[in-house]
Scaffold this active site. Structure first.
Site, PDB file in Angstrom:
ATOM      1  N   CYS A   2       0.434 -11.457   5.328  1.00  0.00           N
ATOM      2  CA  CYS A   2      -0.038 -12.811   5.609  1.00  0.00           C
ATOM      3  C   CYS A   2      -0.334 -12.977   7.100  1.00  0.00           C
ATOM      4  CB  CYS A   2       0.947 -13.902   5.199  1.00  0.00           C
ATOM      5  SG  CYS A   2       1.375 -13.891   3.473  1.00  0.00           S
ATOM      6  N   ARG A  27      -3.516  -7.911   7.173  1.00  0.00           N
ATOM      7  CA  ARG A  27      -2.130  -8.252   6.877  1.00  0.00           C
ATOM      8  C   ARG A  27      -1.965  -8.909   5.506  1.00  0.00           C
ATOM      9  NH1 ARG A  27       0.928  -8.404  11.640  1.00  0.00           N
ATOM     10  NH2 ARG A  27       2.417  -9.632  10.490  1.00  0.00           N
ATOM     11  N   TRP A  79      -0.968 -12.727   1.361  1.00  0.00           N
ATOM     12  CA  TRP A  79      -0.561 -11.649   0.454  1.00  0.00           C
ATOM     13  C   TRP A  79       0.511 -12.257  -0.433  1.00  0.00           C
ATOM     14  CZ3 TRP A  79       3.755  -8.794  -0.942  1.00  0.00           C
ATOM     15  CH2 TRP A  79       3.504  -7.569  -1.571  1.00  0.00           C
ATOM     16  N   ASN A 105       4.176 -17.826   6.898  1.00  0.00           N
ATOM     17  CA  ASN A 105       4.475 -16.427   6.568  1.00  0.00           C
ATOM     18  C   ASN A 105       5.977 -16.325   6.355  1.00  0.00           C
ATOM     19  OD1 ASN A 105       1.850 -15.845   7.128  1.00  0.00           O
ATOM     20  ND2 ASN A 105       2.235 -14.767   9.050  1.00  0.00           N
ATOM     21  N   GLY A 106       6.411 -15.501   5.405  1.00  0.00           N
ATOM     22  CA  GLY A 106       7.845 -15.335   5.171  1.00  0.00           C
ATOM     23  C   GLY A 106       8.229 -15.874   3.811  1.00  0.00           C
ATOM     24  N   GLU A 488       3.763  13.130   2.577  1.00  0.00           N
ATOM     25  CA  GLU A 488       2.876  12.191   3.274  1.00  0.00           C
ATOM     26  C   GLU A 488       1.432  12.346   2.773  1.00  0.00           C
ATOM     27  OE1 GLU A 488       2.922   9.594   4.874  1.00  0.00           O
ATOM     28  OE2 GLU A 488       1.062   9.497   6.020  1.00  0.00           O
ATOM     29  N   LYS A 492      -0.720   9.295   1.135  1.00  0.00           N
ATOM     30  CA  LYS A 492      -1.995   8.811   1.669  1.00  0.00           C
ATOM     31  C   LYS A 492      -3.039   8.801   0.560  1.00  0.00           C
ATOM     32  CE  LYS A 492      -1.164   7.481   4.567  1.00  0.00           C
ATOM     33  NZ  LYS A 492      -0.230   7.104   5.611  1.00  0.00           N
ATOM     34  N   GLU A 495      -2.350   6.016  -2.095  1.00  0.00           N
ATOM     35  CA  GLU A 495      -2.423   4.682  -1.499  1.00  0.00           C
ATOM     36  C   GLU A 495      -3.865   4.192  -1.330  1.00  0.00           C
ATOM     37  OE1 GLU A 495      -0.351   2.991   2.530  1.00  0.00           O
ATOM     38  OE2 GLU A 495      -0.777   5.108   2.426  1.00  0.00           O
ATOM     39  N   HIS A 511      10.812  24.835 -11.685  1.00  0.00           N
ATOM     40  CA  HIS A 511      11.918  24.105 -12.305  1.00  0.00           C
ATOM     41  C   HIS A 511      11.424  22.848 -13.018  1.00  0.00           C
ATOM     42  CE1 HIS A 511      14.731  26.807 -10.425  1.00  0.00           C
ATOM     43  NE2 HIS A 511      14.153  26.598  -9.250  1.00  0.00           N
ATOM     44  N   LYS A 608      -0.657  -4.627   5.308  1.00  0.00           N
ATOM     45  CA  LYS A 608       0.005  -4.069   6.487  1.00  0.00           C
ATOM     46  C   LYS A 608       1.223  -4.939   6.787  1.00  0.00           C
ATOM     47  CE  LYS A 608      -0.886  -0.962   9.793  1.00  0.00           C
ATOM     48  NZ  LYS A 608      -0.966   0.455   9.403  1.00  0.00           N
TER      49      LYS A 608
HETATM   50  C1  F6R Z   1       1.613   4.116   4.415  1.00  0.00           C
HETATM   51  C2  F6R Z   1       2.026   2.893   5.008  1.00  0.00           C
HETATM   52  C3  F6R Z   1       3.351   2.299   4.609  1.00  0.00           C
HETATM   53  C4  F6R Z   1       4.133   2.000   5.877  1.00  0.00           C
HETATM   54  C5  F6R Z   1       5.448   1.292   5.548  1.00  0.00           C
HETATM   55  C6  F6R Z   1       6.284   1.033   6.785  1.00  0.00           C
HETATM   56  O1  F6R Z   1       0.392   4.550   4.900  1.00  0.00           O
HETATM   57  O2  F6R Z   1       1.351   2.373   5.827  1.00  0.00           O
HETATM   58  O3  F6R Z   1       4.072   3.139   3.759  1.00  0.00           O
HETATM   59  O4  F6R Z   1       4.352   3.206   6.548  1.00  0.00           O
HETATM   60  O5  F6R Z   1       5.190   0.085   4.899  1.00  0.00           O
HETATM   61  O6  F6R Z   1       5.591   0.263   7.722  1.00  0.00           O
HETATM   62  P1  F6R Z   1       6.068   0.151   9.214  1.00  0.00           P
HETATM   63  O7  F6R Z   1       5.887   1.493   9.851  1.00  0.00           O
HETATM   64  O8  F6R Z   1       5.217  -0.901   9.818  1.00  0.00           O
HETATM   65  O9  F6R Z   1       7.523  -0.227   9.179  1.00  0.00           O
END
Ligand code: F6R
Length: 613
Positions: A2, A27, A79, A105-106, A488, A492, A495, A511, A608
């Site tokens: 948000c 966000r 969001w 927000n929150g 990772e 990626k 996601e 296994h 984000k």
């Molecule tokens: C993956 C991604 C998320 C963040 C996670 C933590 O690409 O972006 O998995 O890594 O939400 O976010 P931060 O680093 O902001 O605490």
């Protein structure tokens, strides 16, 4: 998660609000809205006008009436947490009379209870959100007289939860009241105009002079200035600071997406993470912000790293670096799990919280749990002055620059580099030899150019991504140092491309997961040229024997009978190899997502900065 933006000044507010919302859209992007106070006319008093819609900021811009004028306003991009994305649930929310508007927000934890009381007193609820409660609460207190800020303070005293809010009152259009508790609010100071937002990215086009509110603080923002105060009406003085990131950091800079730009920014990000921190003379690293001297560091017997998602995987790479270079047992754990399992906190364990945004609620809660029990926490954080950074006892800032795309790339790489510095520093305090220290220093210095070399293979990776993108799923395998890379890489891909991806240690294939291998489920295999090379090649043989397709990411060409395709990356020091092996996987995910027509920077269901549980 948000975004909030607010404006008061001589200009028309809505274009400024829309511009700010566009910058905050990373966000949260399921709905958006704005409210302005339309000035009084000869025949009518000033009144609130609200426009909100499900969808993106572009949908809001299209829905905005032509004459939506007013020089004071607030906006929000959402969001969803309480209630589905819909026009009704979009912010701003208003009271019965449509006089008070709130963006938030929150999470208001006692929203149900407050809602029941307010409804019994006649409040008409038009949404399923917790935020609407705030609009009715503020209106109820305004009805008792006094100023808007008094009503907001009184309302917030009844609220349990986290918030960053901006409140508008049609009857006091000379001000906006904002408040912060657990969700950031920053004020932007202009020339006879003022801004407020949840994130500086919404402000940098207009001003570099900002004031960050602390938790528990409110501010009255007027065109000619601001006043900050506590929930008990005590005035507090806040000095403005200057935002040092360039406005261009918040644009795509000619790239098709922020993600691609941020992948390409990695050499510079790594240089900034390393800047001023390598000590060639003593073959170690200087980390001024740790707030721990060598003697205190020597007393540490264990390191526990806490983060979520990619931050947790970066922590896994960090744990390996610390174990290898400093020979201190180290382990990474999802902060989201740790905080709920009544963890044992040990005096001789160093806790390290990892977060790009510095706002992730689960990570913040984990830090608070450690501190509540008397533990010591360092932060590895990108956003200076963020909630997690402030909560920690010390730490390392990444200086990777703002990361806008939802998927983390440059912050991930810079985090691992920061861990390499920490591990080097720890190692040299313990038993890492000067020769090994020099080896790591040289390896770190070489990284930016080596990353550039990998990025130079983009065209080849794009072709491979197109060839693999339509698979029903993908397996990622790696062994020991390669396993967090595989995790990772899978994260990626799923996601941003929504292709199902699993990561396994190569040693675990037989296994169980070997049963999945078929021509329809290709494998991305990390094959560094290290002591486990032969074991990794054996795993590839097992996959090929089951007709599996293999894309190897290796230090030298893997023979055709073991891999259908091979991407060769430059060799670093073995401990640093994971950093470089990860880069092609970012490009692979990016190009697979583009090939599949995905919304790369704003993948579905994600946002984000996950500032809620
Ligand atoms: C993956 C991604 C998320 C963040 C996670 C933590 O690409 O972006 O998995 O890594 O939400 O976010 P931060 O680093 O902001 O605490």
């Amino acid at each position: 998660m948000c975004g909030i933006v607010a404006y008061i000044g001589p200009k028309d507010a809505s274009p400024i609000l829309l511009e700010g919302l566009q910058r905050l859209e990373y966000r949260g992007y399921d709905s958006a809205g704005v409210a302005v106070v339309a000035p009084a006319t000869k025949s009518a008093p000033a009144r609130l006008r609200v426009c909100k819609t499900k969808g993106r900021v572009a949908d809001l811009a299209a829905a905005l009436p032509a004459r939506f004028k007013g020089s004071v306003g607030i906006g929000h991009t959402r969001w969803a947490t309480h209630g589905v994305p819909s026009d009704a649930n979009a912010h701003p929310h208003t009271d019965n009379e449509g006089r008070i508007a709130v963006v938030h927000n929150g999470i208001i934890e006692n929203a149900d209870e407050l809602r029941a009381k307010l409804a019994a007193d006649g409040a008409l609820f038009r949404s399923e959100t917790d935020t609407e409660v705030l609009a009715h609460l503020v209106a109820a207190h305004r009805a008792e007289g006094g100023e808007l800020e008094d009503a907001v303070r009184a309302a917030l005293k009844l609220v349990v939860g986290t918030y960053g809010i901006a409140v508008l009152d049609a009857e006091q259009p000379d001000r906006i009241v904002v408040a912060r508790n657990g969700s950031p609010i920053v004020l932007g100071i202009g020339e006879k105009e003022m801004f407020a937002a949840s994130d500086v990215s919404a402000l940098v086009r207009y001003t570099r002079q900002v004031v960050h509110l602390e938790d528990g603080e409110l501010a009255t923002v007027r065109a000619d200035g601001f006043r900050t105060f506590t929930e008990d009406a005590r005035t507090v003085t806040r000095q403005p600071s200057t935002v040092d990131w360039e406005v261009g950091s918040y644009d795509t800079g000619g790239y098709a997406h922020y993600l691609l730009k941020e992948i390409h920014e990695q050499p510079g990000a790594v240089e900034r993470t390393l800047s001023g921190r390598l000590d060639e003379r003593f073959a170690t690293a200087h980390l001024g912000g740790l707030n721990l001297d060598a003697r205190e560091l020597r007393e540490i017997r264990r390191v526990k790293i806490l983060g979520c998602g990619s931050a947790y995987y970066a922590g896994e790479m960090g744990a390996q670096l610390i174990e290898e270079l400093a020979r201190i047992p180290a382990h990474s754990e999802p902060a989201s799990e740790f905080r709920y399992r009544n963890p044992v906190i040990e005096a001789d364990t160093l806790y390290v919280a990892v977060s790009q945004s510095g706002e992730t609620y689960d990570t913040l809660a984990a830090v608070q749990e450690v501190k509540r029990k008397g533990g010591r926490v360092l932060g590895v954080v990108n956003t200076v002055g963020s909630a997690i950074a402030r909560e920690c006892d010390g730490g390392i800032y990444l200086h990777a620059g703002p990361e806008i795309s939802v998927a983390s790339t440059k912050a991930f790489t810079s985090t691992v580099v920061a861990f390499a510095l920490l591990a080097l520093h720890f190692g040299r305090i313990h038993d890492l030899s000067p020769a090994d220290g020099r080896r790591i220093v040289a390896g770190l210095k070489a990284l930016p150019d080596q990353i550039r070399e990998v990025l130079g293979q983009q065209a080849e990776i794009e072709k491979l991504a197109a060839a693999y993108a339509d698979s029903q799923g993908m397996m990622f395998i790696g062994r020991v140092r390669g396993y967090p890379v595989a995790r990772e890489g899978a994260q990626k891909l799923k996601e941003i491309s929504y292709v199902h991806a699993e990561a396994y240690p190569a040693s675990e294939l037989k296994h169980g997961p070997l049963a999945l291998i078929s021509p329809e489920l290709p494998t991305v295999a990390l094959v560094p040229n290290d002591e486990l090379l032969d074991k990794n090649l054996t795993a590839l043989g097992e996959i090929k024997a089951r007709e599996g397709r293999v894309l190897a990411v290796a230090h030298r060409q893997v023979e055709a009978k073991l891999a259908d395709h091979c991407l060769v990356v430059p060799k670093s020091e073995p401990e640093l190899d994971p950093l470089l092996l990860n880069i092609p996987l970012q490009l692979l995910a990016y190009h697979a997502a583009v090939a599949l027509g995905r919304d790369v920077d704003k993948p579905r269901n994600l946002a984000k900065s996950v500032t809620v549980e």
